[in-house]
Design a protein around this motif. Sequence first.
Motif, PDB file in Angstrom:
ATOM      1  N   TYR A  35       1.829   4.376   0.750  1.00 22.08           N
ATOM      2  CA  TYR A  35       2.028   3.074   1.376  1.00 22.08           C
ATOM      3  C   TYR A  35       3.358   2.497   0.914  1.00 22.08           C
ATOM      4  CZ  TYR A  35      -3.056   2.871   2.259  1.00 22.08           C
ATOM      5  OH  TYR A  35      -4.339   3.119   2.674  1.00 22.08           O
ATOM      6  N   GLY A  42       2.539  -6.989   3.916  1.00 19.83           N
ATOM      7  CA  GLY A  42       1.407  -6.333   3.277  1.00 19.83           C
ATOM      8  C   GLY A  42       1.674  -4.872   2.998  1.00 19.83           C
ATOM      9  N   LEU A  43       0.613  -4.112   2.864  1.00 23.09           N
ATOM     10  CA  LEU A  43       0.694  -2.674   2.612  1.00 23.09           C
ATOM     11  C   LEU A  43       0.627  -1.945   3.949  1.00 23.09           C
ATOM     12  CD1 LEU A  43      -1.684  -2.560  -0.412  1.00 23.09           C
ATOM     13  CD2 LEU A  43       0.466  -1.318  -0.377  1.00 23.09           C
ATOM     14  N   PHE A  90       3.504   2.713  -3.010  1.00 27.14           N
ATOM     15  CA  PHE A  90       2.264   3.011  -3.717  1.00 27.14           C
ATOM     16  C   PHE A  90       1.664   4.298  -3.177  1.00 27.14           C
ATOM     17  CE2 PHE A  90       1.580  -0.565  -6.400  1.00 27.14           C
ATOM     18  CZ  PHE A  90       2.167  -1.649  -5.778  1.00 27.14           C
ATOM     19  N   PHE A 106      -5.249   3.292  -6.462  1.00 24.02           N
ATOM     20  CA  PHE A 106      -3.803   3.200  -6.316  1.00 24.02           C
ATOM     21  C   PHE A 106      -3.077   3.555  -7.614  1.00 24.02           C
ATOM     22  CE2 PHE A 106      -2.962   1.253  -2.188  1.00 24.02           C
ATOM     23  CZ  PHE A 106      -4.247   0.957  -1.786  1.00 24.02           C
ATOM     24  N   GLY A 107      -1.901   4.161  -7.441  1.00 24.61           N
ATOM     25  CA  GLY A 107      -1.005   4.375  -8.557  1.00 24.61           C
ATOM     26  C   GLY A 107      -0.247   3.106  -8.892  1.00 24.61           C
TER      27      GLY A 107
ATOM     28  N   LEU B  34     -12.657  -3.973   2.718  1.00 24.41           N
ATOM     29  CA  LEU B  34     -12.474  -3.875   1.270  1.00 24.41           C
ATOM     30  C   LEU B  34     -11.631  -5.030   0.754  1.00 24.41           C
ATOM     31  CD1 LEU B  34     -11.961  -0.754   2.634  1.00 24.41           C
ATOM     32  CD2 LEU B  34     -12.407  -0.226   0.261  1.00 24.41           C
ATOM     33  N   TYR B  36      -9.227  -6.094  -2.591  1.00 26.25           N
ATOM     34  CA  TYR B  36      -8.506  -5.615  -3.763  1.00 26.25           C
ATOM     35  C   TYR B  36      -7.856  -6.804  -4.467  1.00 26.25           C
ATOM     36  CZ  TYR B  36      -8.619  -0.739  -2.077  1.00 26.25           C
ATOM     37  OH  TYR B  36      -9.007   0.516  -1.665  1.00 26.25           O
ATOM     38  N   GLN B  38      -4.508  -7.557  -6.815  1.00 24.91           N
ATOM     39  CA  GLN B  38      -3.239  -6.974  -7.240  1.00 24.91           C
ATOM     40  C   GLN B  38      -2.539  -7.938  -8.184  1.00 24.91           C
ATOM     41  OE1 GLN B  38      -0.348  -6.100  -4.154  1.00 24.91           O
ATOM     42  NE2 GLN B  38       0.586  -4.511  -5.408  1.00 24.91           N
ATOM     43  N   ALA B  42      -0.504  -2.041  -9.438  1.00 23.50           N
ATOM     44  CA  ALA B  42      -1.341  -1.423  -8.407  1.00 23.50           C
ATOM     45  C   ALA B  42      -2.525  -2.306  -8.022  1.00 23.50           C
ATOM     46  CB  ALA B  42      -1.862  -0.083  -8.902  1.00 23.50           C
ATOM     47  N   PRO B  43      -2.883  -2.316  -6.738  1.00 24.53           N
ATOM     48  CA  PRO B  43      -4.126  -2.978  -6.333  1.00 24.53           C
ATOM     49  C   PRO B  43      -5.317  -2.308  -7.003  1.00 24.53           C
ATOM     50  CG  PRO B  43      -2.764  -2.454  -4.421  1.00 24.53           C
ATOM     51  CD  PRO B  43      -2.154  -1.754  -5.588  1.00 24.53           C
ATOM     52  N   LEU B  88      -5.989  -8.838  -1.753  1.00 24.19           N
ATOM     53  CA  LEU B  88      -5.746  -8.108  -0.509  1.00 24.19           C
ATOM     54  C   LEU B  88      -7.058  -7.764   0.174  1.00 24.19           C
ATOM     55  CD1 LEU B  88      -3.114  -5.601  -1.917  1.00 24.19           C
ATOM     56  CD2 LEU B  88      -2.620  -7.475  -0.353  1.00 24.19           C
ATOM     57  N   LEU B  97      -6.663   2.661   6.547  1.00 19.55           N
ATOM     58  CA  LEU B  97      -6.877   1.288   6.088  1.00 19.55           C
ATOM     59  C   LEU B  97      -5.760   0.423   6.645  1.00 19.55           C
ATOM     60  CD1 LEU B  97      -7.729   1.345   2.266  1.00 19.55           C
ATOM     61  CD2 LEU B  97      -9.274   1.005   4.178  1.00 19.55           C
ATOM     62  N   PHE B  99      -4.165  -3.277   6.054  1.00 17.56           N
ATOM     63  CA  PHE B  99      -4.169  -4.355   5.072  1.00 17.56           C
ATOM     64  C   PHE B  99      -3.685  -5.654   5.688  1.00 17.56           C
ATOM     65  CE2 PHE B  99      -4.966  -2.576   0.864  1.00 17.56           C
ATOM     66  CZ  PHE B  99      -4.893  -1.218   1.122  1.00 17.56           C
ATOM     67  N   GLY B 100      -4.224  -6.763   5.175  1.00 18.73           N
ATOM     68  CA  GLY B 100      -3.664  -8.069   5.455  1.00 18.73           C
ATOM     69  C   GLY B 100      -2.479  -8.316   4.530  1.00 18.73           C
ATOM     70  N   GLU B 101      -1.807  -9.461   4.733  1.00 19.64           N
ATOM     71  CA  GLU B 101      -0.639  -9.788   3.921  1.00 19.64           C
ATOM     72  C   GLU B 101      -1.004 -10.147   2.493  1.00 19.64           C
ATOM     73  OE1 GLU B 101       1.553 -12.226   7.430  1.00 19.64           O
ATOM     74  OE2 GLU B 101       2.268 -12.579   5.391  1.00 19.64           O
TER      75      GLU B 101
END
Lengths: 115, 109
Positions: A35, A42-43, A90, A106-107, B34, B36, B38, B42-43, B88, B97, B99-101
């Motif tokens: 990512y 975002g991601l 990531f 995640f790393g 999901l 997360y 952060q 990392a998340p 997140l 997946l 993701f939102g902001e």
Amino acid sequence: IAGITQAPTSQILAAGRRMTLRCTQDMRHNAMYWYRQDLGLGLRLIHYSNTAGTTGKGEVPDGYSVSRANTDDFPLTLASAVPSQTSVYFCASSEDRFYSTDTQYFGPGTRLTVL
Amino acid sequence: EDKVVQSPLSLVVHEGDTVTLNCSYEVTNFRSLLWYKQEKKAPTFLFMLTSSGIEKKSGRLSSILDKKELFSILNITATQTGDSAVYLCAVDSGSRLTFGEGTQLTVNP
């Protein structure tokens, strides 16, 4: 090693240079992901791999390539870096991409700046 | 195109306050949602929700999903400074997946 490691932690790169971001996991997860995270966006998924030997394109694959020669490693290569690739990258992994109860881990991320 | 929208984008509260973070989504093939957390790097995984109306709880954090109205909330009660982070929300549509902001939460002492 415990979990997912990424290298380098950060890098400043001249535009036009080639760069490989490394990702290694020791959890024997089948699926791995790359990512990029940008402010306000975002991601976003770049590439993924369901299992060793297979890869697929994500949401923003242009300018990036990946390989998955074995279960543990999933390097991301920028063939000719451009400033718009400045971001935090990531790597993530999950046990199996097709199970709905799966979770991605995640790393620590690589901060890349392309000048 | 799959879409995940979080609100608010940022929130500043005092220790002890209760906060509610929102996540709404539009996806073609919903499998799970999901949350997360952060912090600097990392998340880290908080919750996975697959069924409507069933609250997931972990300490002061809880979350619930409404699949009819297409949203989820994350509640944090009695906030602490250590809760300061970006939260997140992501939706698994099977192929990936989305993701939102994120919501930037700052808890002041």
